[in-house]
Design an enzyme around this catalytic site. Structure first.
Site, PDB file in Angstrom:
ATOM      1  CG  HIS A 224      -1.840  -1.129   1.370  1.00 12.23           C
ATOM      2  ND1 HIS A 224      -1.744  -2.055   2.379  1.00 12.23           N
ATOM      3  CD2 HIS A 224      -2.903  -1.499   0.626  1.00 12.23           C
ATOM      4  CE1 HIS A 224      -2.720  -2.948   2.259  1.00 12.23           C
ATOM      5  NE2 HIS A 224      -3.437  -2.635   1.194  1.00 12.23           N
TER       6      HIS A 224
ATOM      7  CD  GLN B  32     -13.931  -5.604  -2.229  1.00 10.25           C
ATOM      8  OE1 GLN B  32     -14.202  -4.458  -2.576  1.00 10.25           O
ATOM      9  NE2 GLN B  32     -12.699  -6.065  -2.261  1.00 10.25           N
TER      10      GLN B  32
HETATM   11  P1  AMP Z   1      -6.335  -4.137  -0.441  1.00 10.78           P
HETATM   12  O1  AMP Z   1      -6.224  -3.298   0.786  1.00 10.78           O
HETATM   13  O2  AMP Z   1      -5.785  -5.522  -0.252  1.00 10.78           O
HETATM   14  O3  AMP Z   1      -7.685  -4.087  -1.069  1.00 10.78           O
HETATM   15  O4  AMP Z   1      -5.335  -3.485  -1.490  1.00 10.78           O
HETATM   16  C1  AMP Z   1      -5.400  -2.128  -1.822  1.00 10.78           C
HETATM   17  C2  AMP Z   1      -4.507  -1.870  -2.999  1.00 10.78           C
HETATM   18  O5  AMP Z   1      -3.168  -2.255  -2.687  1.00 10.78           O
HETATM   19  C3  AMP Z   1      -4.910  -2.705  -4.235  1.00 10.78           C
HETATM   20  O6  AMP Z   1      -4.765  -1.901  -5.401  1.00 10.78           O
HETATM   21  C4  AMP Z   1      -3.921  -3.832  -4.210  1.00 10.78           C
HETATM   22  O7  AMP Z   1      -3.682  -4.402  -5.489  1.00 10.78           O
HETATM   23  C5  AMP Z   1      -2.682  -3.129  -3.680  1.00 10.78           C
HETATM   24  N1  AMP Z   1      -1.741  -4.098  -3.116  1.00 10.78           N
HETATM   25  C6  AMP Z   1      -2.021  -5.113  -2.235  1.00 10.78           C
HETATM   26  N2  AMP Z   1      -0.914  -5.833  -1.989  1.00 10.78           N
HETATM   27  C7  AMP Z   1       0.092  -5.276  -2.716  1.00 10.78           C
HETATM   28  C8  AMP Z   1       1.491  -5.574  -2.889  1.00 10.78           C
HETATM   29  N3  AMP Z   1       2.070  -6.587  -2.268  1.00 10.78           N
HETATM   30  N4  AMP Z   1       2.208  -4.778  -3.722  1.00 10.78           N
HETATM   31  C9  AMP Z   1       1.614  -3.734  -4.373  1.00 10.78           C
HETATM   32  N5  AMP Z   1       0.318  -3.396  -4.247  1.00 10.78           N
HETATM   33  C10 AMP Z   1      -0.435  -4.163  -3.435  1.00 10.78           C
END
Ligand code: AMP
Length: 274
Positions: A35, A59
């Site tokens: 993030h 979701q």
């Molecule tokens: P989430 O909180 O899991 O819904 O993720 C929020 C954003 O962070 C989404 O766009 C994810 O694809 C991105 N994200 C989650 N894990 C990673 C990672 N390891 N590297 C880069 N971006 C990430």
């Protein structure tokens, strides 16, 4: 850092920004370096950076981890503050949704293959909330991880299909030093499962090495990956082009190899863009 909890207040604040560029990073919280990499990129290229933290109920399928999804409100606020976020949007579900509302749905094919087949309806819920968030925040640029490659693809498609003005930026996956892709769900893994989970990134590494050695056949690559992934409960290992169409041969600069596997009861996603 300003914290706002309702869409109305955020829209009022947005009006005061006039022509300033706004970089937006939507998240579900339990923030990690993945993030943070999105936030840092947003900081580089925008006047104002907005992060949202919203564990979006629509979701999650029935029986999924909505109620136990990791929540780290205090730490997340600190991380946002230290990362130079200007505004944190932290809405409650009842301010984001009403009953019997109009909504966007995922496309029939690409919304229901791979991750969409494992979690039917998940992508409709995801697009619903991203659509709302874009309308509330009106970002110039929005940042998403390539780790959720199908999600990124569908968001890009929604932006095209709805003639939205936001520019979507996809960012590379941030990993632990041993290769495990960072994920808020990694906290569910026991010590042994954490070791088993490494098979996922290892299988993608081997796939990359095979392509470098000029093995382009998707079947050969996925067979080798499945051997490495043993004995994990593999949901899919696929080679697709950047349009999410299945392909028999890797096309360099136009391919994604994706894996979804369960380690214990935790579903983990990973992929590599080739
Ligand atoms: P989430 O909180 O899991 O819904 O993720 C929020 C954003 O962070 C989404 O766009 C994810 O694809 C991105 N994200 C989650 N894990 C990673 C990672 N390891 N590297 C880069 N971006 C990430």
């Amino acid at each position: 850092m300003k914290i706002i909890q309702t869409p109305q207040e955020l829209k009022e604040y947005r009006r005061t920004l006039h022509n300033k560029s706004v970089g937006f990073v939507p998240t579900m919280g339990a923030l990690h370096h993945g993030h943070i990499s999105l936030i840092e990129e947003a900081k580089k290229n925008n006047d104002i950076v907005v992060v949202s933290i919203f564990v979006n109920p629509t979701q999650f399928l029935k029986g999924e981890d909505l109620d136990k999804y990791p929540s780290k409100e205090a730490a997340d606020k600190k991380i946002c503050e230290l990362s130079g976020v200007d505004l944190l949007f932290y809405p409650k579900a009842d301010t984001m949704y009403s009953r019997d509302e109009v909504s966007v749905t995922a496309p029939d094919v690409r919304g229901y293959i791979l991750e969409g087949a494992s979690r039917p309806g998940h992508f409709s819920g995801m697009l619903r909330v991203v659509n709302k968030l874009f309308n509330i925040v009106e970002p110039s640029n929005a940042y998403f991880g390539r780790k959720d490659a199908q999600q990124l693809f569908l968001i890009e498609q929604m932006v095209r299909d709805f003639f939205m003005s936001v520019n979507i930026v996809g960012m590379n996956t941030v990993r632990e030093s041993d290769g495990l892709a960072l994920s808020s769900r990694n906290v569910y893994l026991s010590t042994d499962e954490r070791v088993e989970a490494l098979k996922i990134s290892q299988s993608l590494k081997v796939a990359t090495q095979m392509v470098i050695a000029k093995e382009f056949k998707a079947l050969k690559i996925t067979q080798r990956m499945r051997e490495i992934l043993e004995p994990l409960d593999v949901e899919y290992v696929v080679v697709v082009n950047r349009n999410f169409e299945s392909i028999e041969e890797v096309e360099v600069d136009n391919t994604i190899i994706l894996v979804e596997a369960k380690v214990g009861s935790t579903r983990l996603l990973d992929n590599i863009f080739i």
